[in-house]
Design an enzyme around this catalytic site. Structure first.
Site, PDB file in Angstrom:
ATOM      1  N   GLU A 241     -98.700 -63.142  -9.604  1.00 19.38           N
ATOM      2  CA  GLU A 241     -98.251 -62.434 -11.122  1.00 19.38           C
ATOM      3  C   GLU A 241     -99.568 -61.627 -11.405  1.00 19.38           C
ATOM      4  O   GLU A 241     -99.334 -60.657 -11.996  1.00 19.38           O
ATOM      5  CB  GLU A 241     -98.138 -63.622 -11.981  1.00 19.38           C
ATOM      6  CG  GLU A 241     -96.932 -64.307 -11.691  1.00 19.38           C
ATOM      7  CD  GLU A 241     -97.221 -65.727 -10.707  1.00 19.38           C
ATOM      8  OE1 GLU A 241     -98.248 -65.776  -9.842  1.00 19.38           O
ATOM      9  OE2 GLU A 241     -96.706 -66.789 -10.748  1.00 19.38           O
TER      10      GLU A 241
ATOM     11  N   CYS B 167     -98.431 -70.508 -12.443  1.00 22.29           N
ATOM     12  CA  CYS B 167     -99.531 -71.649 -12.673  1.00 22.29           C
ATOM     13  C   CYS B 167    -100.046 -71.378 -14.310  1.00 22.29           C
ATOM     14  O   CYS B 167     -99.795 -70.328 -15.087  1.00 22.29           O
ATOM     15  CB  CYS B 167    -100.817 -71.354 -11.889  1.00 22.29           C
ATOM     16  SG  CYS B 167    -101.979 -69.995 -12.084  1.00 22.29           S
TER      17      CYS B 167
HETATM   18  N1  THU Z   1     -99.676 -68.837  -6.568  1.00 21.52           N
HETATM   19  C1  THU Z   1     -99.233 -67.591  -7.045  1.00 21.52           C
HETATM   20  O1  THU Z   1     -99.569 -66.535  -6.492  1.00 21.52           O
HETATM   21  N2  THU Z   1     -98.499 -67.941  -8.198  1.00 21.52           N
HETATM   22  C2  THU Z   1     -98.326 -69.221  -8.836  1.00 21.52           C
HETATM   23  O2  THU Z   1     -97.801 -68.919  -9.881  1.00 21.52           O
HETATM   24  C3  THU Z   1     -98.444 -70.370  -8.466  1.00 21.52           C
HETATM   25  C4  THU Z   1     -99.661 -70.150  -6.983  1.00 21.52           C
HETATM   26  C5  THU Z   1    -100.532 -68.943  -5.501  1.00 21.52           C
HETATM   27  C6  THU Z   1    -101.988 -69.087  -5.436  1.00 21.52           C
HETATM   28  C7  THU Z   1    -102.256 -69.401  -4.122  1.00 21.52           C
HETATM   29  O3  THU Z   1    -102.717 -68.353  -3.433  1.00 21.52           O
HETATM   30  C8  THU Z   1    -100.923 -70.259  -3.591  1.00 21.52           C
HETATM   31  O4  THU Z   1    -100.172 -69.846  -4.255  1.00 21.52           O
HETATM   32  C9  THU Z   1    -101.045 -71.795  -3.339  1.00 21.52           C
HETATM   33  O5  THU Z   1    -101.475 -72.279  -4.663  1.00 21.52           O
END
Ligand code: THU
Length: 140
Positions: A64, A95
């Protein structure tokens, strides 16, 4: 205020497809958890990103934020929709850090989360981050 105008179904499908197409671009060798993001701005332009990780784990960036920062620095207008796609049984929520960034830069957007079977959940940014900290607090 959330842009309540429903997105034309074909445009919505295209936005979901754009997010899905980003999964192979994820640099997620550590977590093996690929995330694709696609933003739509008020001009109907689509901006995409995928998560990028690092051996120094905390330096990784979520899909994001990759998409938002790219879009902001390349002339995107106000965002209306954010799609988050993951190869998971359930849709994945942004997140906490991404929610804060969404509040700052995509406050009016609808966030659409898509699972591998196409199941979608959608929430406004305000629903995802109640009680947000923002510039209002700084000037209070
Ligand atoms: N991740 C995202 O790209 N977006 C989110 O909203 C949640 C987590 C990624 C971060 C990391 O590279 C992987 O997912 C595992 O946490």
């Amino acid at each position: 205020m959330t842009d309540d105008a429903p997105l034309d179904p074909s445009e919505r499908d295209a936005l979901v497809a754009a997010a899905w197409a980003m999964l192979p671009r994820a640099r997620c060798g550590y977590s093996k958890f690929a995330v694709g993001a696609a933003l739509r701005d008020e001009q109907g332009r689509v901006w995409t990103g995928a998560n990028v990780e690092n051996a120094s784990y905390t330096l990784g960036l979520c899909a994001e934020r990759v998409a938002i920062f790219h879009a902001l620095t390349h002339g995107a207008g106000r965002f209306t929709h954010v799609v988050v796609a993951t190869d998971t049984a359930q849709p994945t929520s942004p997140c906490g850090a991404c929610r804060q960034i969404l509040w700052e830069f995509a406050r009016d957007a609808m966030v659409v989360m898509v699972a591998r079977d196409g199941a979608q959940t959608q929430r406004s940014v305000a629903e995802l981050l109640p009680g947000a900290f923002d510039d209002g607090a700084l000037s209070g």
